[in-house]
Write an enzyme that holds these catalytic residues in place. Structure first.
Site, short mmCIF file in Angstrom:
data_model
loop_
_atom_site.label_atom_id
_atom_site.label_comp_id
_atom_site.label_asym_id
_atom_site.label_seq_id
_atom_site.Cartn_x
_atom_site.Cartn_y
_atom_site.Cartn_z
N GLN A 171 10.21 5.94 4.82
CA GLN A 171 10.06 7.18 5.59
C GLN A 171 9.04 8.10 4.93
O GLN A 171 9.10 8.33 3.72
CB GLN A 171 11.43 7.89 5.70
CG GLN A 171 11.40 9.10 6.61
CD GLN A 171 12.79 9.68 6.85
OE1 GLN A 171 13.78 9.23 6.27
NE2 GLN A 171 12.86 10.69 7.70
N HIS A 186 12.84 10.58 13.36
CA HIS A 186 11.99 10.18 14.49
C HIS A 186 12.15 8.69 14.76
O HIS A 186 12.33 7.91 13.83
CB HIS A 186 10.52 10.51 14.23
CG HIS A 186 10.00 10.00 12.92
ND1 HIS A 186 10.25 10.64 11.71
CD2 HIS A 186 9.28 8.92 12.59
CE1 HIS A 186 9.70 9.97 10.73
NE2 HIS A 186 9.10 8.90 11.23
N HIS A 230 10.08 5.51 16.23
CA HIS A 230 8.76 5.00 16.62
C HIS A 230 8.95 4.11 17.85
O HIS A 230 9.85 3.27 17.88
CB HIS A 230 8.15 4.13 15.52
CG HIS A 230 7.89 4.83 14.23
ND1 HIS A 230 6.61 5.17 13.81
CD2 HIS A 230 8.72 5.24 13.24
CE1 HIS A 230 6.66 5.75 12.63
NE2 HIS A 230 7.94 5.80 12.25
#
Ligand code: AMP
Ligand code: ZN
Length: 117
Positions: free
Chosen positions: A94, A100, A102
């Site tokens: 990370q 988040h 992807h």
């Protein structure tokens, strides 16, 4: 909001992003350094560092995020599939510590998940 978090700054509009989806809870935008022909990030607007920092209070937004991943991918025309990656922490690779997902896709398969040990 975390003042030193780059994705919070995108949520606040202080840093530009190529947005592909937005609602009250989520934001999706194109990755600035794409690793596939289509590379979009989907984030919760509320700052949480990673999956390692989530608890039951995050269940609703995480559920909403993953449902929206499929809808965003469809909207991007990824009808033959796509890969979804969530990196967590140092070992997970990370780089940005605002959770988040992807979305990676393109005409060709995106490649092996990881190099086998
Ligand atoms: P990760 O390694 O999972 O933390 O991924 C972080 C991702 O954020 C990388 O793919 C970066 O290219 C991407 N990224 C970093 N800064 C920005 C930005 N300002 N706008 C869009 N994507 C970004
Ligand atoms: Zn943040």
């Amino acid at each position: 909001m975390m003042s030193d978090c780059i994705f919070c700054k995108i949520v606040e509009g202080k840093i530009p992003a190529k947005k592909v989806y937005e609602d009250d809870d989520l934001l999706a935008f194109h990755d600035i350094n794409p690793a596939a022909p289509v590379h979009v990030l989907v984030i919760p607007k509320q700052h949480v560092e990673s999956l390692a920092d989530c608890d039951a209070s995050h269940a609703a937004v995480l559920g909403k995020l993953f449902v929206k991943v499929g809808e965003i991918a469809a909207g991007l025309g990824l009808n033959d599939g796509f890969r979804t990656i969530v990196n967590t922490g140092r070992v997970g690779g990370q780089e940005v510590y605002h959770l988040h997902a992807h979305i990676l896709g393109g005409p060709q398969p995106v490649g092996p998940l990881v190099t086998r040990v």
